[in-house]
Scaffold this active site. Structure first.
Site, short mmCIF file in Angstrom:
data_model
loop_
_atom_site.label_atom_id
_atom_site.label_comp_id
_atom_site.label_asym_id
_atom_site.label_seq_id
_atom_site.Cartn_x
_atom_site.Cartn_y
_atom_site.Cartn_z
N LYS A 13 8.76 2.32 -8.13
CA LYS A 13 8.67 2.37 -6.66
C LYS A 13 9.86 1.69 -5.99
O LYS A 13 10.42 2.22 -5.04
CB LYS A 13 7.37 1.72 -6.17
CG LYS A 13 6.12 2.50 -6.50
CD LYS A 13 4.88 1.91 -5.87
CE LYS A 13 4.67 0.46 -6.12
NZ LYS A 13 4.43 0.08 -7.53
N ARG A 88 -3.11 -1.33 0.28
CA ARG A 88 -3.53 -1.61 -1.09
C ARG A 88 -4.97 -1.19 -1.35
O ARG A 88 -5.43 -1.22 -2.48
CB ARG A 88 -3.40 -3.10 -1.40
CG ARG A 88 -1.98 -3.53 -1.59
CD ARG A 88 -1.92 -4.76 -2.46
NE ARG A 88 -0.56 -5.22 -2.65
CZ ARG A 88 0.24 -4.79 -3.61
NH1 ARG A 88 -0.17 -3.91 -4.47
NH2 ARG A 88 1.46 -5.26 -3.72
N ARG A 127 11.53 -5.03 -18.93
CA ARG A 127 11.99 -5.75 -17.74
C ARG A 127 11.71 -7.24 -17.88
O ARG A 127 12.56 -8.07 -17.52
CB ARG A 127 11.31 -5.18 -16.48
CG ARG A 127 11.81 -5.80 -15.19
CD ARG A 127 11.30 -5.07 -13.98
NE ARG A 127 9.94 -5.48 -13.66
CZ ARG A 127 9.22 -4.97 -12.68
NH1 ARG A 127 9.70 -3.99 -11.94
NH2 ARG A 127 8.01 -5.40 -12.45
N ARG A 133 10.94 -13.03 -17.88
CA ARG A 133 9.59 -13.26 -17.33
C ARG A 133 8.63 -13.50 -18.49
O ARG A 133 7.96 -12.57 -18.95
CB ARG A 133 9.13 -12.05 -16.52
CG ARG A 133 9.97 -11.76 -15.30
CD ARG A 133 9.39 -10.57 -14.58
NE ARG A 133 10.18 -10.17 -13.43
CZ ARG A 133 9.76 -9.35 -12.49
NH1 ARG A 133 8.55 -8.82 -12.57
NH2 ARG A 133 10.53 -9.04 -11.48
N ARG A 144 -2.82 -6.03 -14.97
CA ARG A 144 -2.28 -5.63 -13.67
C ARG A 144 -2.48 -4.14 -13.43
O ARG A 144 -2.80 -3.70 -12.32
CB ARG A 144 -0.79 -5.99 -13.57
CG ARG A 144 -0.56 -7.45 -13.31
CD ARG A 144 0.91 -7.86 -13.35
NE ARG A 144 1.79 -7.01 -12.59
CZ ARG A 144 3.09 -6.84 -12.87
NH1 ARG A 144 3.63 -7.47 -13.90
NH2 ARG A 144 3.83 -6.07 -12.13
#
Length: 187
Positions: A13, A88, A127, A133, A144
């Site tokens: 996105k 959302r 990523r 991360r 998630r």
């Protein structure tokens, strides 16, 4: 163009939003940016949001909706916008409809980037490795994605019921995905 961009984490996105706003000459409106601007600017809404964020809680819809309402009333969005990260849930989508009606405009399209859960999980793991991360582990990423499916995916159904949903395959080369998005928006 007045559009909402939907899709699970890792669907691309952010990458596609940057390309679409450049092509259509409209601002990208992300809830993350709105939160940071309000918190950083010390606004009343920012102070309220910060209390929840500092406690590790989600910012309530009423605060998020108010921030989005303020942002949509600014001059730079008169010719259009691309919303990323909002709405959302179906309740926020209904509030957005009301906000836009009050401004005398309507949403043109809601575009959902679709992507295979396993492919998205691999993207997010890569990523996380590149960006360091450490908290983005496979179980966290899959959780998630479950939360997205439970809470945000019903927004796609909301827009499908209104005849505004276009689904676009988010997998493939970036330019290919952009071309599919542009074709869906221009329809």
């Amino acid at each position: 163009m007045r559009a909402v961009l939907l899709g699970p984490p890792g669907a691309g996105k952010g990458t596609q939003a940057a390309r679409l706003v450049e092509r259509y000459g409209v601002p990208a409106i992300s809830t993350g940016d709105i939160f940071r601007a309000n918190v950083g600017g010390g606004t009343e809404l920012g102070r309220r949001a910060k209390e929840f964020m500092d406690a590790g809680q989600l910012v309530p819809d009423e605060v998020t909706n108010a921030m989005v309402r303020d942002r949509l009333a600014q001059d730079d969005v008169r010719a259009g916008f691309l919303l990323d990260g909002y709405p959302r849930n179906p309740e926020q989508a209904a509030v957005l409809d009301t906000m836009l009606a009050e401004l005398g405009v309507a949403l043109d399209v809601a575009v959902e980037l679709t992507a295979d859960v396993d492919v998205v999980t691999e993207r997010l793991l890569k990523r996380a490795e590149i960006e360091g991360r450490a908290d983005d582990t496979e179980p966290v990423i899959r959780k998630r994605l479950e939360v997205y499916a439970e809470q945000t995916a019903p927004v796609a159904a909301y827009y499908a019921d209104k005849g505004l949903l276009a689904q676009v395959d988010g997998l493939g080369e970036i330019d290919e995905v952009t071309a599919r998005l542009v074709a869906a928006i221009d329809r």
